[in-house]
Design a protein around this motif. Structure first.
Motif, PDB file in Angstrom:
ATOM      1  N   LEU A 172       0.822  -1.207   0.000  1.00  0.00           N
ATOM      2  CA  LEU A 172       0.000   0.000   0.000  1.00  0.00           C
ATOM      3  C   LEU A 172       0.858   1.260   0.000  1.00  0.00           C
ATOM      4  CD1 LEU A 172      -2.876   1.132   0.013  1.00  0.00           C
ATOM      5  CD2 LEU A 172      -2.772   1.111   2.520  1.00  0.00           C
ATOM      6  N   ARG A 173       1.978   1.241   0.666  1.00  0.00           N
ATOM      7  CA  ARG A 173       2.851   2.425   0.669  1.00  0.00           C
ATOM      8  C   ARG A 173       3.348   2.734  -0.742  1.00  0.00           C
ATOM      9  NH1 ARG A 173       5.792   5.932   3.779  1.00  0.00           N
ATOM     10  NH2 ARG A 173       7.809   6.585   2.937  1.00  0.00           N
ATOM     11  N   ASP A 174       3.736   1.725  -1.485  1.00  0.00           N
ATOM     12  CA  ASP A 174       4.170   1.929  -2.868  1.00  0.00           C
ATOM     13  C   ASP A 174       3.041   2.536  -3.704  1.00  0.00           C
ATOM     14  OD1 ASP A 174       6.633   0.819  -2.217  1.00  0.00           O
ATOM     15  OD2 ASP A 174       6.262  -1.076  -3.277  1.00  0.00           O
ATOM     16  N   LEU A 175       1.844   1.995  -3.523  1.00  0.00           N
ATOM     17  CA  LEU A 175       0.687   2.517  -4.259  1.00  0.00           C
ATOM     18  C   LEU A 175       0.381   3.951  -3.829  1.00  0.00           C
ATOM     19  CD1 LEU A 175      -1.620   2.096  -6.264  1.00  0.00           C
ATOM     20  CD2 LEU A 175      -2.952   1.103  -4.376  1.00  0.00           C
ATOM     21  N   PHE A 176       0.444   4.203  -2.538  1.00  0.00           N
ATOM     22  CA  PHE A 176       0.223   5.543  -2.002  1.00  0.00           C
ATOM     23  C   PHE A 176       1.196   6.541  -2.622  1.00  0.00           C
ATOM     24  CE2 PHE A 176       1.486   8.493   1.573  1.00  0.00           C
ATOM     25  CZ  PHE A 176       0.391   9.342   1.462  1.00  0.00           C
ATOM     26  N   LEU A 177       2.481   6.206  -2.659  1.00  0.00           N
ATOM     27  CA  LEU A 177       3.481   7.105  -3.230  1.00  0.00           C
ATOM     28  C   LEU A 177       3.237   7.322  -4.719  1.00  0.00           C
ATOM     29  CD1 LEU A 177       6.654   5.836  -1.361  1.00  0.00           C
ATOM     30  CD2 LEU A 177       5.459   8.020  -1.005  1.00  0.00           C
ATOM     31  N   ASP A 178       2.863   6.268  -5.424  1.00  0.00           N
ATOM     32  CA  ASP A 178       2.555   6.391  -6.847  1.00  0.00           C
ATOM     33  C   ASP A 178       1.381   7.346  -7.068  1.00  0.00           C
ATOM     34  OD1 ASP A 178       2.798   5.357  -9.710  1.00  0.00           O
ATOM     35  OD2 ASP A 178       0.699   4.843  -9.235  1.00  0.00           O
ATOM     36  N   GLN A 179       0.340   7.187  -6.269  1.00  0.00           N
ATOM     37  CA  GLN A 179      -0.837   8.047  -6.399  1.00  0.00           C
ATOM     38  C   GLN A 179      -0.542   9.479  -5.943  1.00  0.00           C
ATOM     39  OE1 GLN A 179      -3.997   6.963  -7.793  1.00  0.00           O
ATOM     40  NE2 GLN A 179      -2.379   5.586  -8.493  1.00  0.00           N
ATOM     41  N   LEU A 180       0.306   9.622  -4.946  1.00  0.00           N
ATOM     42  CA  LEU A 180       0.707  10.954  -4.494  1.00  0.00           C
ATOM     43  C   LEU A 180       1.493  11.666  -5.600  1.00  0.00           C
ATOM     44  CD1 LEU A 180       0.545  12.748  -1.934  1.00  0.00           C
ATOM     45  CD2 LEU A 180       2.730  11.775  -1.233  1.00  0.00           C
ATOM     46  N   ARG A 181       2.353  10.932  -6.273  1.00  0.00           N
ATOM     47  CA  ARG A 181       3.095  11.501  -7.410  1.00  0.00           C
ATOM     48  C   ARG A 181       2.134  11.866  -8.553  1.00  0.00           C
ATOM     49  NH1 ARG A 181       7.041   7.398  -5.681  1.00  0.00           N
ATOM     50  NH2 ARG A 181       8.769   8.584  -4.789  1.00  0.00           N
ATOM     51  N   ASP A 182       1.105  11.060  -8.739  1.00  0.00           N
ATOM     52  CA  ASP A 182       0.095  11.355  -9.754  1.00  0.00           C
ATOM     53  C   ASP A 182      -0.571  12.695  -9.455  1.00  0.00           C
ATOM     54  OD1 ASP A 182      -1.581  10.111 -12.071  1.00  0.00           O
ATOM     55  OD2 ASP A 182      -3.063  10.893 -10.649  1.00  0.00           O
ATOM     56  N   MET A 183      -0.919  12.917  -8.199  1.00  0.00           N
ATOM     57  CA  MET A 183      -1.568  14.175  -7.841  1.00  0.00           C
ATOM     58  C   MET A 183      -0.602  15.355  -7.962  1.00  0.00           C
ATOM     59  SD  MET A 183      -4.563  13.208  -7.574  1.00  0.00           S
ATOM     60  CE  MET A 183      -5.138  14.883  -7.364  1.00  0.00           C
ATOM     61  N   TYR A 184       0.648  15.141  -7.655  1.00  0.00           N
ATOM     62  CA  TYR A 184       1.643  16.197  -7.818  1.00  0.00           C
ATOM     63  C   TYR A 184       1.755  16.570  -9.297  1.00  0.00           C
ATOM     64  CZ  TYR A 184       6.084  18.711  -7.515  1.00  0.00           C
ATOM     65  OH  TYR A 184       7.064  19.668  -7.590  1.00  0.00           O
ATOM     66  N   SER A 185       1.822  15.576 -10.150  1.00  0.00           N
ATOM     67  CA  SER A 185       1.880  15.829 -11.581  1.00  0.00           C
ATOM     68  C   SER A 185       0.606  16.526 -12.059  1.00  0.00           C
ATOM     69  CB  SER A 185       2.078  14.511 -12.340  1.00  0.00           C
ATOM     70  OG  SER A 185       1.986  14.712 -13.731  1.00  0.00           O
ATOM     71  N   ILE A 235       8.108  15.049   4.268  1.00  0.00           N
ATOM     72  CA  ILE A 235       7.744  14.305   5.486  1.00  0.00           C
ATOM     73  C   ILE A 235       7.982  12.813   5.279  1.00  0.00           C
ATOM     74  CG2 ILE A 235       5.777  13.584   6.928  1.00  0.00           C
ATOM     75  CD1 ILE A 235       4.652  16.480   6.399  1.00  0.00           C
ATOM     76  N   LEU A 236       7.641  12.333   4.087  1.00  0.00           N
ATOM     77  CA  LEU A 236       7.772  10.909   3.768  1.00  0.00           C
ATOM     78  C   LEU A 236       9.194  10.533   3.357  1.00  0.00           C
ATOM     79  CD1 LEU A 236       4.468  10.643   1.717  1.00  0.00           C
ATOM     80  CD2 LEU A 236       4.872   9.665   4.004  1.00  0.00           C
ATOM     81  N   ASP A 237      10.063  11.547   3.259  1.00  0.00           N
ATOM     82  CA  ASP A 237      11.447  11.353   2.814  1.00  0.00           C
ATOM     83  C   ASP A 237      11.489  10.703   1.420  1.00  0.00           C
ATOM     84  OD1 ASP A 237      14.186  11.742   3.149  1.00  0.00           O
ATOM     85  OD2 ASP A 237      14.482   9.723   3.966  1.00  0.00           O
ATOM     86  N   GLU A 238      10.661  11.244   0.545  1.00  0.00           N
ATOM     87  CA  GLU A 238      10.536  10.749  -0.830  1.00  0.00           C
ATOM     88  C   GLU A 238      10.641  11.920  -1.797  1.00  0.00           C
ATOM     89  OE1 GLU A 238      10.212   7.653  -1.974  1.00  0.00           O
ATOM     90  OE2 GLU A 238      10.005   6.631  -0.045  1.00  0.00           O
ATOM     91  N   LYS A 239      10.835  11.597  -3.071  1.00  0.00           N
ATOM     92  CA  LYS A 239      10.887  12.617  -4.120  1.00  0.00           C
ATOM     93  C   LYS A 239       9.541  12.678  -4.838  1.00  0.00           C
ATOM     94  CE  LYS A 239      15.802  12.323  -4.801  1.00  0.00           C
ATOM     95  NZ  LYS A 239      16.900  12.204  -5.723  1.00  0.00           N
ATOM     96  N   ALA A 240       9.192  13.876  -5.276  1.00  0.00           N
ATOM     97  CA  ALA A 240       7.913  14.084  -5.951  1.00  0.00           C
ATOM     98  C   ALA A 240       7.961  13.705  -7.424  1.00  0.00           C
ATOM     99  CB  ALA A 240       7.500  15.552  -5.821  1.00  0.00           C
ATOM    100  N   GLU A 241       9.118  13.523  -7.953  1.00  0.00           N
ATOM    101  CA  GLU A 241       9.275  13.342  -9.399  1.00  0.00           C
ATOM    102  C   GLU A 241       9.081  11.897  -9.835  1.00  0.00           C
ATOM    103  OE1 GLU A 241      14.103  13.136  -9.057  1.00  0.00           O
ATOM    104  OE2 GLU A 241      13.082  15.061  -8.987  1.00  0.00           O
ATOM    105  N   GLY A 242       9.062  11.725 -11.152  1.00  0.00           N
ATOM    106  CA  GLY A 242       9.056  10.386 -11.721  1.00  0.00           C
ATOM    107  C   GLY A 242       7.720   9.867 -12.176  1.00  0.00           C
ATOM    108  N   HIS A 243       6.725  10.729 -12.236  1.00  0.00           N
ATOM    109  CA  HIS A 243       5.402  10.273 -12.644  1.00  0.00           C
ATOM    110  C   HIS A 243       4.738  11.370 -13.475  1.00  0.00           C
ATOM    111  CE1 HIS A 243       1.791   7.718 -12.060  1.00  0.00           C
ATOM    112  NE2 HIS A 243       1.158   8.862 -12.219  1.00  0.00           N
TER     113      HIS A 243
END
Length: 164
Positions: free
Chosen positions: A6-19, A64-72
Motif C-alpha cells: 500500500l505504501r508503494d501505491l500511495f506514493l505512486d498516487q501521491l506523485r500522480d496528484m503532484y503531476s 515528510i515521507l522522505d521521498e521525491k515528488a518526481e518520476g510520474h
C-alpha cells in the motif's frame, strides 16, 4: 514499476496528484487570461494561487515521507488539459467560452477531488497523519472551488451562453 504494498501505491498516487497539480497550473493561467466574466476571472486567479499552495503542500508531504515528488506523469490530467487547450482555440462568444472554461475546470476539480479522497484514505491506513492533514486541506479547497464554479455558471453564464 513494481508496487509491493500500500505504501508503494500511495506514493505512486501521491506523485500522480503532484503531476496533476503542476499540469493544471499551466492551463489555469491560460484559462484566467481567456475568461471574459470578471468574477470568473477572479475565481480562476484565486484558484491559481491556491494551486501553487497545493503544490507546496504536496512537496511538504514528500519531504515528510522522505521521498521525491518526481518520476510520474499524470496521463489523465494531460488529457483534460489537452481538451481545455483545444476548447480555448475555438471561436466562441464570451459567455459560451466562459461556460466551456468552467466545464473544463470542473473536470480538473473532479479528478483532483477523487484522487485526494483516495490518497487521504491511504495516508490514514498507513498512519501518515501529518500528510493526511495536508491532503485534507487541499481536498477542502478543491471542493470549495468546484461549488463556487457551479454557482458562477448558474448565476448567469449558462443563461448568457444559451442566448449567444
Amino acid at each position: 514499476m513494481k508496487l509491493n504494498n500500500l505504501r508503494d501505491l500511495f506514493l505512486d498516487q501521491l506523485r500522480d496528484m503532484y503531476s496533476a497539480e503542476t499540469q493544471s497550473l499551466k492551463v489555469l493561467s491560460s484559462m484566467t487570461q481567456k475568461a471574459s466574466d470578471a468574477k470568473l476571472k477572479s475565481k480562476f486567479e484565486t484558484h491559481l494561487k491556491e494551486s501553487h499552495g497545493h503544490v507546496e503542500k504536496l512537496e511538504k508531504a514528500f519531504n515528510i515521507l522522505d521521498e521525491k515528488a518526481e518520476g510520474h506523469r499524470c496521463k489523465a490530467m494531460a488529457g483534460i488539459v489537452a481538451e481545455i487547450e483545444d476548447l480555448m482555440g475555438y471561436e466562441a462568444p464570451p459567455a459560451v467560452m466562459d461556460a466551456g472554461l468552467i466545464a473544463g475546470e470542473q473536470r480538473i476539480e473532479h479528478y483532483e477531488i477523487t484522487g485526494y479522497g483516495t490518497i487521504i484514505e491511504f495516508a490514514d491506513e498507513l498512519e501518515e497523519m501529518e500528510v493526511k492533514d495536508l491532503l485534507k486541506q487541499i481536498l477542502k479547497e478543491e471542493k470549495k472551488t468546484d461549488k463556487e464554479l457551479t454557482k458562477r455558471a448558474e448565476s448567469n453564464i449558462n443563461d448568457e451562453a444559451k442566448e449567444d
